[in-house]
Design a protein around this motif. Sequence first.
Motif, short mmCIF file in Angstrom:
data_model
loop_
_atom_site.label_atom_id
_atom_site.label_comp_id
_atom_site.label_asym_id
_atom_site.label_seq_id
_atom_site.Cartn_x
_atom_site.Cartn_y
_atom_site.Cartn_z
N GLU A 1 0.82 -1.20 0.00
CA GLU A 1 0.00 0.00 0.00
C GLU A 1 0.86 1.25 0.00
N GLN B 1 -5.39 6.30 -0.77
CA GLN B 1 -4.70 5.05 -0.49
C GLN B 1 -4.72 4.19 -1.75
N THR C 1 -3.58 0.52 -3.25
CA THR C 1 -3.14 -0.84 -2.94
C THR C 1 -2.92 -1.59 -4.24
#
Length: 254
Positions: free
Chosen positions: A110, A118, A120
Amino acid sequence: MKLTRIDLNSWIFQIADKTILVDPWLVDPLVFYGQPWLFTAYHNTPVAFTPQTLPPIDLILISQGLDDHCHKPTLQQLDRATPAIASPTAAKVLSSLGYTHITSLANWQEFNFQEKLQITAVPGAEIQPGQEENGYLLKDLSSGETLYYEPHLPPLDKVKQKIDTVDVAVTPVVGQIFPLLGQIIIGPKEALNLAQTLKPKYFLPTTMGDIKATGILPMFVRSIGSLPEFRDLLAKSGLATQLLEPEPGQTLEI
């Protein structure tokens, strides 16, 4: 959230007040492995954006090191100080081109971009044994909105272990089978399986483009299914997922 389709694998995602350029192919030609005799592609119609007419870009997101995702001629014309997030193979290409702010993410790693977004890296296509490329899960840390992007053949058994539901899914719906490699892009039935797994509110097809391909490889590629077939499967599935079909250059606000 705003999503702008460019063509083939190329998108502009606007999420968490950030503008993200995804897998850009903006200048012709597209040549695999530097071998025009193998595969060369051109846009049939002028692409919606050139490197010079793009809006201000906060981040470049590259899913794979292959030429149709990590297109060197395009990347050479972009600002190499722009932050970039890439699969390990794509990160090597960006480094060779002189990009100065590269974050390489392997599966399930991440990265928080400016504490607003964010990102990932989720399991993507296995291009060859031991070389698994990326999909991405983007999450607006303020609103909680999520976007899933994977342009090839996601291993759903791995994805569903860590991802519950998403707001938007951007994946292929027309499959492709390559000689020796087998199926490398999901078709309508696999795309429906993905929709049933992630239950997105909105589904946008990708890896579709108005292009002309020459060389030996296109002669042996076989397509699986069609967009109308997926549309029909989704309608009969009982899912609440809405299929959105933007034209090249069109921006949709979610």
